[in-house]
Design an enzyme around this catalytic site. Structure first.
Site, mmCIF file in Angstrom:
data_model
loop_
_atom_site.group_PDB
_atom_site.id
_atom_site.type_symbol
_atom_site.label_atom_id
_atom_site.label_comp_id
_atom_site.label_asym_id
_atom_site.label_seq_id
_atom_site.Cartn_x
_atom_site.Cartn_y
_atom_site.Cartn_z
ATOM 1 N N TYR A 1 7.303 14.624 3.018
ATOM 2 C CA TYR A 1 8.357 13.655 3.317
ATOM 3 C C TYR A 1 9.287 13.456 2.114
ATOM 4 O O TYR A 1 10.388 12.936 2.267
ATOM 5 C CB TYR A 1 7.749 12.279 3.643
ATOM 6 C CG TYR A 1 7.146 12.132 5.031
ATOM 7 C CD1 TYR A 1 6.977 13.206 5.886
ATOM 8 C CD2 TYR A 1 6.746 10.872 5.476
ATOM 9 C CE1 TYR A 1 6.413 13.036 7.132
ATOM 10 C CE2 TYR A 1 6.196 10.694 6.732
ATOM 11 C CZ TYR A 1 6.019 11.778 7.559
ATOM 12 O OH TYR A 1 5.463 11.601 8.805
ATOM 13 N N CYS B 1 1.273 6.320 2.010
ATOM 14 C CA CYS B 1 2.284 7.266 1.530
ATOM 15 C C CYS B 1 3.384 6.439 0.869
ATOM 16 O O CYS B 1 3.958 5.545 1.515
ATOM 17 C CB CYS B 1 2.849 8.053 2.713
ATOM 18 S SG CYS B 1 4.256 9.095 2.317
ATOM 19 N N ASN B 2 3.644 6.719 -0.387
ATOM 20 C CA ASN B 2 4.660 5.928 -1.103
ATOM 21 C C ASN B 2 6.034 6.122 -0.507
ATOM 22 O O ASN B 2 6.820 5.183 -0.390
ATOM 23 C CB ASN B 2 4.707 6.336 -2.574
ATOM 24 C CG ASN B 2 3.519 5.793 -3.318
ATOM 25 O OD1 ASN B 2 3.577 4.707 -3.860
ATOM 26 N ND2 ASN B 2 2.427 6.531 -3.321
ATOM 27 N N THR B 3 6.349 7.369 -0.131
ATOM 28 C CA THR B 3 7.680 7.654 0.382
ATOM 29 C C THR B 3 7.913 6.859 1.671
ATOM 30 O O THR B 3 8.938 6.184 1.822
ATOM 31 C CB THR B 3 7.841 9.171 0.621
ATOM 32 O OG1 THR B 3 7.452 9.855 -0.577
ATOM 33 C CG2 THR B 3 9.257 9.524 0.960
ATOM 34 N N CYS C 1 2.780 8.143 -6.113
ATOM 35 C CA CYS C 1 2.714 9.199 -5.090
ATOM 36 C C CYS C 1 1.248 9.491 -4.840
ATOM 37 O O CYS C 1 0.454 9.560 -5.788
ATOM 38 C CB CYS C 1 3.434 10.453 -5.568
ATOM 39 S SG CYS C 1 3.187 11.862 -4.467
ATOM 40 N N THR C 2 0.915 9.676 -3.562
ATOM 41 C CA THR C 2 -0.485 9.881 -3.182
ATOM 42 C C THR C 2 -1.158 11.040 -3.905
ATOM 43 O O THR C 2 -2.364 11.027 -4.110
ATOM 44 C CB THR C 2 -0.545 10.207 -1.681
ATOM 45 O OG1 THR C 2 0.426 11.223 -1.399
ATOM 46 C CG2 THR C 2 -0.284 8.987 -0.847
HETATM 47 N N1 DGL Z 1 2.608 11.121 0.457
HETATM 48 C C1 DGL Z 1 3.815 11.278 -0.312
HETATM 49 C C2 DGL Z 1 4.000 10.096 -1.255
HETATM 50 O O1 DGL Z 1 3.073 9.397 -1.597
HETATM 51 C C3 DGL Z 1 3.815 12.554 -1.110
HETATM 52 C C4 DGL Z 1 3.861 13.778 -0.254
HETATM 53 C C5 DGL Z 1 5.162 13.941 0.503
HETATM 54 O O2 DGL Z 1 6.216 14.122 -0.136
HETATM 55 O O3 DGL Z 1 5.103 13.901 1.718
HETATM 56 O O4 DGL Z 1 5.110 9.851 -1.679
#
Ligand code: DGL
Length: 278
Positions: free
Chosen positions: A38, A69-71, A201-202
């Site tokens: 994402y 998920c941070n995003t 970020c995860t």
């Molecule tokens: N899960 C996403 C995050 O924590 C990282 C992986 C992604 O870009 O989908 O931002």
């Protein structure tokens, strides 16, 4: 049952901490591997993909979902909570990974009446490593500034890190990338050593040791999985209607290729994680 959502399997680092902290609860983990990553997608797409993930988990019986998920937490969560959740799934709740981090950095509870209650704390500098989209959203600096304006927040996007981790890059490749991003942060800071950094970020907990090795000595690296687990425990204490222990079962579903993901996911979860395709 508690739902846990991520764009892929990075969120297993969070699920692992949640399961350790709440071993009697049942969890259903959904990884949207078909659409991952994402981190570079347009915000509107992230919103609709996250909404689809929430619907899948609610349809399967989740009453409370953690967006691990941070995003998605930074880009989509508030809009989902404000415009969709109450009419689409009344009585259900969705929480993210941004709030526990912001609370930990500022020491201010999310819902506190900040204007009435806050006392200016000590000036501090915090670094954030995250995906490009999380950085662009400005969600972390905005929410921290609203609660603790004395905290200076400097963000560093790490666009190569998720693909490298996903593709099982060597430690040398990973260390090279981490060193470049740490250098990027330190250049922005103009030599000021931050008190703490967050790995927003995860995937980054998997290379936390490389961040620690490349940051100046003494910089605290905040653990998002642990902070999220602590925050969920406190949430369940405040909302016993969602605190429903089960049989300690953890199930894994994916929109992607279940066999390939089962192999990769074990690394993130720390023990076998058998995925089924939805
Ligand atoms: N899960 C996403 C995050 O924590 C990282 C992986 C992604 O870009 O989908 O931002």
């Amino acid at each position: 049952m508690i739902g846990v959502f991520d764009s892929g399997h990075g969120g297993l680092t969070v699920l692992r901490a949640l399961h350790q902290s709440l071993p009697a609860h049942d969890f259903l983990y959904l990884g949207d591997h078909a659409d991952a990553p994402y981190g570079d997608r347009p915000p509107e797409e992230i919103y609709h993909l996250t909404l689809a993930g929430m619907s899948r988990l609610f349809e399967r019986g989740a009453r409370l979902i953690i967006v691990a998920c941070n995003t998605a937490s930074a880009v989509a969560l508030r809009r989902l909570q404000q415009t969709w959740l109450d009419h689409a799934w009344p009585g259900r709740r969705v929480l993210g990974v941004l709030v526990p981090m912001v609370e930990a950095v500022t020491g201010v509870p999310w819902m506190a009446d900040v204007a009435a209650s806050r006392q200016a704390g000590e000036a501090r500098t915090i670094g954030i490593f995250a995906t490009s989209r999380t950085v662009d959203s400005g969600a972390y600096p905005r929410e921290i500034a609203a609660r603790a304006p004395e905290v200076r927040v400097v963000q560093q996007a790490c666009p190569e890190l998720v693909p490298l981790i996903e593709h099982d890059a060597s430690r040398i490749q990973l260390e090279d990338a981490v060193r470049r991003y740490v250098d990027g942060l330190m250049i922005q800071l103009d030599g000021v050593v931050p008190q703490a950094v967050m790995l927003g970020c995860t995937h980054y907990p998997l290379v936390a040791d490389l961040f620690i090795a490349n940051l100046p000595a003494g910089v605290e690296v905040l653990s998002q999985p642990d902070l999220t687990a602590k925050s969920l425990r406190a949430y369940l204490d405040r909302h016993p209607e969602f605190d429903q222990p089960g049989r300690g079962e953890v199930k894994f579903i994916t929109t992607g290729d279940a066999d390939r993901i089962t192999t990769l996911a074990t690394r993130f979860f720390g023990k076998p994680a058998r995925f089924e395709r939805v």
